[in-house]
Design an enzyme around this catalytic site. Structure first.
Site, mmCIF file in Angstrom:
data_model
loop_
_atom_site.group_PDB
_atom_site.id
_atom_site.type_symbol
_atom_site.label_atom_id
_atom_site.label_comp_id
_atom_site.label_asym_id
_atom_site.label_seq_id
_atom_site.Cartn_x
_atom_site.Cartn_y
_atom_site.Cartn_z
ATOM 1 N N ASN A 155 -2.883 1.501 -13.916
ATOM 2 C CA ASN A 155 -2.054 0.857 -12.884
ATOM 3 C C ASN A 155 -1.620 1.946 -11.902
ATOM 4 O O ASN A 155 -1.931 3.132 -12.056
ATOM 5 C CB ASN A 155 -0.854 0.150 -13.518
ATOM 6 C CG ASN A 155 -0.134 -0.743 -12.523
ATOM 7 O OD1 ASN A 155 -0.749 -1.538 -11.829
ATOM 8 N ND2 ASN A 155 1.179 -0.595 -12.408
ATOM 9 N N LYS A 156 -0.899 1.533 -10.889
ATOM 10 C CA LYS A 156 -0.475 2.434 -9.817
ATOM 11 C C LYS A 156 0.086 3.751 -10.365
ATOM 12 O O LYS A 156 0.833 3.755 -11.339
ATOM 13 C CB LYS A 156 0.577 1.715 -8.964
ATOM 14 C CG LYS A 156 1.126 2.476 -7.794
ATOM 15 C CD LYS A 156 0.072 3.051 -6.881
ATOM 16 C CE LYS A 156 -0.885 2.029 -6.309
ATOM 17 N NZ LYS A 156 -2.085 2.648 -5.673
ATOM 18 N N ARG A 162 -13.404 -0.387 -3.375
ATOM 19 C CA ARG A 162 -12.438 0.367 -4.191
ATOM 20 C C ARG A 162 -12.957 0.397 -5.637
ATOM 21 O O ARG A 162 -13.534 -0.598 -6.105
ATOM 22 C CB ARG A 162 -11.032 -0.265 -4.142
ATOM 23 C CG ARG A 162 -10.348 -0.076 -2.794
ATOM 24 C CD ARG A 162 -8.888 -0.507 -2.839
ATOM 25 N NE ARG A 162 -8.033 0.517 -3.405
ATOM 26 C CZ ARG A 162 -6.731 0.328 -3.648
ATOM 27 N NH1 ARG A 162 -6.171 -0.837 -3.394
ATOM 28 N NH2 ARG A 162 -5.990 1.313 -4.146
ATOM 29 N N ASP A 214 -4.425 -2.756 -13.019
ATOM 30 C CA ASP A 214 -5.685 -2.803 -12.262
ATOM 31 C C ASP A 214 -6.894 -2.913 -13.170
ATOM 32 O O ASP A 214 -7.932 -3.435 -12.773
ATOM 33 C CB ASP A 214 -5.818 -1.565 -11.373
ATOM 34 C CG ASP A 214 -4.949 -1.743 -10.143
ATOM 35 O OD1 ASP A 214 -3.737 -1.485 -10.242
ATOM 36 O OD2 ASP A 214 -5.463 -2.206 -9.115
ATOM 37 N N ARG A 264 -4.758 -5.897 -0.901
ATOM 38 C CA ARG A 264 -4.574 -4.973 -2.015
ATOM 39 C C ARG A 264 -3.979 -5.698 -3.214
ATOM 40 O O ARG A 264 -3.504 -6.822 -3.097
ATOM 41 C CB ARG A 264 -3.669 -3.807 -1.607
ATOM 42 C CG ARG A 264 -2.323 -4.285 -1.043
ATOM 43 C CD ARG A 264 -1.194 -3.350 -1.301
ATOM 44 N NE ARG A 264 -0.867 -3.278 -2.693
ATOM 45 C CZ ARG A 264 -0.168 -4.223 -3.342
ATOM 46 N NH1 ARG A 264 0.245 -5.321 -2.743
ATOM 47 N NH2 ARG A 264 0.093 -4.080 -4.632
ATOM 48 N N GLY A 265 -3.960 -4.971 -4.378
ATOM 49 C CA GLY A 265 -3.511 -5.583 -5.621
ATOM 50 C C GLY A 265 -4.733 -6.203 -6.302
ATOM 51 O O GLY A 265 -5.521 -6.904 -5.644
ATOM 52 N N ALA A 266 -4.881 -5.950 -7.599
ATOM 53 C CA ALA A 266 -6.144 -6.279 -8.271
ATOM 54 C C ALA A 266 -6.584 -7.745 -8.105
ATOM 55 O O ALA A 266 -7.715 -8.005 -7.655
ATOM 56 C CB ALA A 266 -6.043 -5.889 -9.747
ATOM 57 N N GLN A 301 4.341 0.739 -1.741
ATOM 58 C CA GLN A 301 4.192 -0.702 -1.988
ATOM 59 C C GLN A 301 5.483 -1.315 -2.530
ATOM 60 O O GLN A 301 5.777 -2.483 -2.284
ATOM 61 C CB GLN A 301 3.045 -0.967 -2.991
ATOM 62 C CG GLN A 301 1.657 -0.709 -2.436
ATOM 63 C CD GLN A 301 1.179 0.707 -2.682
ATOM 64 O OE1 GLN A 301 1.987 1.635 -2.776
ATOM 65 N NE2 GLN A 301 -0.121 0.893 -2.769
HETATM 66 O O1 MRU Z 1 -3.309 0.480 -4.516
HETATM 67 P P1 MRU Z 1 -2.818 -0.917 -4.736
HETATM 68 O O2 MRU Z 1 -1.632 -1.263 -3.901
HETATM 69 O O3 MRU Z 1 -3.938 -1.934 -4.624
HETATM 70 O O4 MRU Z 1 -2.343 -0.918 -6.257
HETATM 71 C C1 MRU Z 1 -1.879 -2.112 -6.810
HETATM 72 C C2 MRU Z 1 -1.329 -1.949 -8.167
HETATM 73 O O5 MRU Z 1 -1.380 -0.893 -8.758
HETATM 74 C C3 MRU Z 1 -0.795 -3.182 -8.809
HETATM 75 O O6 MRU Z 1 0.238 -2.854 -9.693
HETATM 76 C C4 MRU Z 1 -1.912 -3.861 -9.598
HETATM 77 O O7 MRU Z 1 -3.030 -4.078 -8.796
HETATM 78 C C5 MRU Z 1 -1.471 -5.135 -10.176
HETATM 79 S S1 MRU Z 1 -1.304 -6.394 -8.966
HETATM 80 C C6 MRU Z 1 -0.839 -7.803 -9.740
#
Ligand code: MRU
Length: 363
Positions: free
Chosen positions: A246-247, A90, A236, A47-49, A195
């Site tokens: 973002n989240k 995703r 993201d 996970r994470g972009a 997270q």
């Molecule tokens: O659903 P996730 O855990 O993949 O969401 C991740 C985020 O929102 C992060 O803040 C984003 O991807 C930036 S990661 C450097």
């Protein structure tokens, strides 16, 4: 992260830590085909972009290696299905599609199957190393905004786990600490999937950086009391006008920052800017299972049958964003012009550290 490789290429599979099991267990999983990689992304084991982008690139390689036909045309049509499977994992993080597009361009330009397979692996490795360099560069830029003694609030997890590299929001914090600055971090727990509580605190504790965990609804309390000097989050997907997905919960923090006159920074590599999206209204927002809201870590916390909504991301309008910190420099309003300039100058191989000097223009 020290002594910890988030994604490791093993020749015919990748090895990665299962992020759903942290912080209780450090379990590593090995993924041998693109279906397994897509499933790991969907379930947030990966996970994470930027981490999703790197994993998708290696997933593409695995998919290509598992195709046994010799004809270039047949190979490319099977590879199309590989790309499709990964792209459906995703919807919001643009790094996924950015990496798949890069991989696809390499595939289309190759002469024969053997050559394409070799070049796809080389491209995935380039994506991985460029990503790490971008993380480090943006962290150097961002660290210049952090003063000794700062307390920083962050949301979700934008560290090594989320990037398969140095980190973005957490990279900036790590860099400031490496520079000798004393900083403290407040980490939002980040419901529904925690997270912040599970991953950000885990990473910061490993790095020896002071961190205090708070629930998401405590952020306003601490900001209003004057205990937070700035907020830094990852992204993201960033639209060309500077709107940031973002989240979920990020928008709330940006409004709080503006109301209380503290900077709200977004840290992301240029690969997170989507040149095809002019405003945040067009960013697809992932809707996840209501079970993630009615349950915490598999334990039901809401009555049976109650409806629950679960958008995984929100969009922060650009006018709440004090700066977007990229490997090309610290970008401020007017975002349309300045992000446009960066996108126009961005070349896949234009990754030299000398870009740092040119980028100062944007501050
Ligand atoms: O659903 P996730 O855990 O993949 O969401 C991740 C985020 O929102 C992060 O803040 C984003 O991807 C930036 S990661 C450097």
């Amino acid at each position: 992260m020290k002594g910890f490789k988030i994604i490791e290429w093993l020749g015919d599979r990748i090895r990665t830590v299962d992020q759903t099991r942290l912080p209780h267990e450090e379990v590593f999983i090995e993924l041998a085909d693109h279906h397994e990689v897509a499933e790991a992304i969907k379930t947030l084991r990966i996970r994470g972009a930027p981490d999703i982008g790197v994993a998708a690139a290696y997933g593409f390689v695995l998919g290509s290696q598992n195709i046994t036909v010799d004809s270039r045309d047949k190979f490319l049509s099977e590879l199309h299905l590989v790309r499709e499977t990964l792209s459906l994992s995703r919807p919001t993080a643009v790094n996924l599609f950015w990496a798949l597009d890069r991989m696809n361009r390499i595939a289309q330009s190759g002469k024969d199957v053997a050559q394409i397979k070799a070049e796809l692996l080389a491209e995935a490795q380039r994506i991985e190393s460029e990503n790490d360099e971008a993380n480090r560069l943006l962290s150097e830029f961002g660290a210049e905004l952090i003063q000794d003694g700062f307390t920083i609030l962050t949301h979700c997890n934008a560290g090594s786990l989320a990037t398969a590299a140095y980190g973005t929001a957490l990279g900036i914090i790590k860099m400031a600490v490496e520079q000798g600055k004393k900083v403290k971090v407040y980490a939002d727990e980040t419901r529904p999937l925690l997270q912040g509580a599970r991953l950000t605190t885990w990473e910061l504790l490993k790095e020896g950086i002071p961190v205090t965990l708070i629930t998401d609804n405590m952020a306003g309390y601490f900001i209003h009391k004057g205990e937070i000097d700035c907020i830094i989050v990852g992204a993201d997907r960033i639209a060309v006008n500077g709107d940031v997905a973002n989240k979920i919960g990020t928008y709330t923090l940006a409004v709080l920052a503006t109301e209380n006159a503290i900077p709200f920074y977004v840290a992301a590599p240029v690969s997170t800017i989507d040149p095809s999206i002019s405003s945040g209204d067009d960013i697809p927002i992932e809707e996840r299972s209501p079970d993630e809201v009615t349950h915490i870590q598999g334990v039901r916390t809401a009555p049976e049958g109650v409806p629950a909504a679960n958008p995984a991301f929100d969009v922060t309008p650009h006018y709440y964003v004090s700066a977007i910190i990229t490997e090309k420099g610290v970008i401020r309003e007017p975002y349309v012009e300045r992000l446009g300039t960066i996108l126009a100058s961005n070349r896949p191989s234009g990754k030299s550290r000398s870009s740092k000097r040119a980028a100062r223009f944007f501050r």
